[in-house]
Write an enzyme that holds these catalytic residues in place. Structure first.
Site, mmCIF file in Angstrom:
data_model
loop_
_atom_site.group_PDB
_atom_site.id
_atom_site.type_symbol
_atom_site.label_atom_id
_atom_site.label_comp_id
_atom_site.label_asym_id
_atom_site.label_seq_id
_atom_site.Cartn_x
_atom_site.Cartn_y
_atom_site.Cartn_z
ATOM 1 N N LYS A 1 34.257 16.357 40.680
ATOM 2 C CA LYS A 1 33.006 16.363 39.906
ATOM 3 C C LYS A 1 32.053 17.433 40.457
ATOM 4 C CE LYS A 1 34.017 13.244 36.964
ATOM 5 N NZ LYS A 1 34.292 13.682 35.591
ATOM 6 N N TYR B 1 38.267 12.590 44.044
ATOM 7 C CA TYR B 1 37.691 12.437 42.703
ATOM 8 C C TYR B 1 36.251 12.971 42.679
ATOM 9 C CZ TYR B 1 35.080 10.167 38.964
ATOM 10 O OH TYR B 1 34.220 9.942 37.908
ATOM 11 N N TYR C 1 26.234 10.017 36.067
ATOM 12 C CA TYR C 1 26.201 8.609 35.660
ATOM 13 C C TYR C 1 26.177 7.716 36.886
ATOM 14 C CZ TYR C 1 28.805 10.618 31.605
ATOM 15 O OH TYR C 1 29.262 11.364 30.561
ATOM 16 N N SER D 1 28.851 12.376 38.162
ATOM 17 C CA SER D 1 28.797 11.019 38.708
ATOM 18 C C SER D 1 27.834 10.952 39.886
ATOM 19 C CB SER D 1 30.210 10.664 39.183
ATOM 20 O OG SER D 1 30.180 9.515 39.990
#
Ligand code: NAD
Ligand code: UFG
Length: 339
Positions: free
Chosen positions: A153, A149, A177, A125
């Site tokens: 990643k 979170y 992303y 991300s």
């Protein structure tokens, strides 16, 4: 046709990727524990692709379950979407997020090693970039996260890099992303958030559908032209296509490579609302409320590396993103048994 394991393949990005893989001549095989998706997505995917999609209702953290799936298939690569993704929840429940997302990544890597599968595409991300990095974000930028979170990643990226370093011939593409929105143009699959949506587009779609009375725009006092935050929205079908291209890259390049997947162009919250109104013909009532904790004013991708390494360029614009999101929102009432 080469079989590709898709963890989390019943979810939003995973289902679109399964469709893109089928279109590119691969055979996707889905593992999903349906914790944030519905089994009927698989039937809709089969309708969309005209192909049988093998589906296993299993948790990626369950090594024995993974073993059984790897034993039944001959995978040439895996694409790893399965995980928890709510930023705010991760701040409230950090241990749950670290346990879930890191165990899932390690469990999959262990099964891949055991069964001799050597290519992995990982859902990373843009949140792995430091907030004070200059925009556009570039892969060589400084890394660091502001919530658990995001750290799951970044830590997963590191774990994957270490596995690549220890196993010559192992390859991984870490796709960072930006903001995926929209839905497949068939209207058969799309984003199906459970409960109140956290993200902008699903919320706007539900306001347009009359499910929610109005959008709260989180702050209009940011240092941007209209005062609202700017993000790099990318059509989920473009993002899905990038995974098929990443498989080709991984097949020919050992080691781990992080690559941004965005359009390179940012839109403000108010620009997205205006684009959605234009695409749907529906007025979106909104009110300006306070800032949401943790939001940063503006970021978007430098997409040059994706172009250079994957031959990937986003093709669909904000009009198509809004049009397709709206089509799916309207179609959702055709699947009433799943609510
Ligand atoms: P999603 O929740 O729609 O899809 C994830 C899928 O994984 C769901 O179907 C869920 O049931 C499944 N799942 C979760 N934990 C599992 C487990 N332990 N075992 C098996 N299945 C499990 O989310 P999404 O938006 O499609 O995101 C996919 C991936 O992309 C996630 O890893 C997410 O963190 C990452 N990502 C998403 C965004 C975004 O804005 N949507 C942005 C950057 C990165
Ligand atoms: N927003 C609103 N009202 C809402 C929802 C969002 O004004 O009801 C605003 C937010 O403040 C932000 C913008 O719309 O300015 C986009 O918000 P999203 O929640 O849709 O997306 P984020 O950029 O906050 O986060 C997304 C994913 C994260 C991921 C991050 C970086 O949700 O998982 O992109 O890739 F980490």
């Amino acid at each position: 046709m080469p079989e590709i394991l898709v963890t989390g393949g019943a979810g939003y990005i995973g289902s679109h990727t399964a469709a893109a893989l089928a279109a590119a001549g691969y055979s996707p095989v889905v593992i999903d524990n349906l914790s944030n998706s519905r089994e009927s997505v698989i039937a809709r995917l089969e309708k969309l692709t005209g192909k049988k999609i093998p589906f296993y209702n299993a948790d990626v953290r369950d090594g024995a379950a993974l073993d059984a799936v790897f034993a039944k298939h001959s995978f040439s690569a895996a694409i790893h979407f399965a995980g928890l993704k709510a930023v705010g929840e991760s701040v409230q429940q950090p241990l749950r997020y670290y346990e879930h997302n890191l165990t899932a990544t390690m469990s999959l890597l262990a099964a891949m090693q055991k069964h001799g599968v050597k290519s992995l595409i990982f859902s990373s991300s843009a949140t792995v970039y430091r907030e004070d990095d200059e925009v556009p974000y570039i892969e060589s930028g400084e890394l660091g996260c502001s919530n658990p979170y995001g750290w799951t990643k970044l830590f997963s990226e590191q774990i994957i890099r270490d596995v690549c370093a220890a196993n010559p011939g192992f390859s991984a593409v870490l796709l960072r992303y930006f903001n995926p929105i929209g839905a497949d143009k068939s209207g058969l699959i799309g984003e199906e958030p459970q409960g109140v949506p956290n993200n902008l587009l699903p919320y706007v779609s539900q306001v347009a559908a009359g499910i929610r009375p109005r959008l709260s725009v989180f702050g209009n006092d940011y240092p941007t032209p209209d005062g609202t935050c700017i993000r790099d929205y990318i059509h989920v079908s473009d993002l899905a296509r990038a995974h098929a291209l990443a498989l080709d890259f991984a097949a020919n390049n050992a080691g781990a490579k992080a690559i941004n997947i965005g359009t390179g162009r940012g839109y403000s919250v108010l620009e997205v609302v205006a684009a959605f109104e234009k695409a749907s013909g529906v007025k979106i009532p909104f009110e300006i409320t306070g800032r949401r904790a943790g939001d940063i004013p503006e970021y978007f991708a430098n997409p040059a590396l994706a172009r250079e390494k994957l031959g990937f360029t986003a093709e669909l614009g904000i009009e198509e993103m809004c049009r397709d999101a709206w089509r799916f929102e309207q179609n959702r009432k055709l699947f009433p048994e799943e609510k």
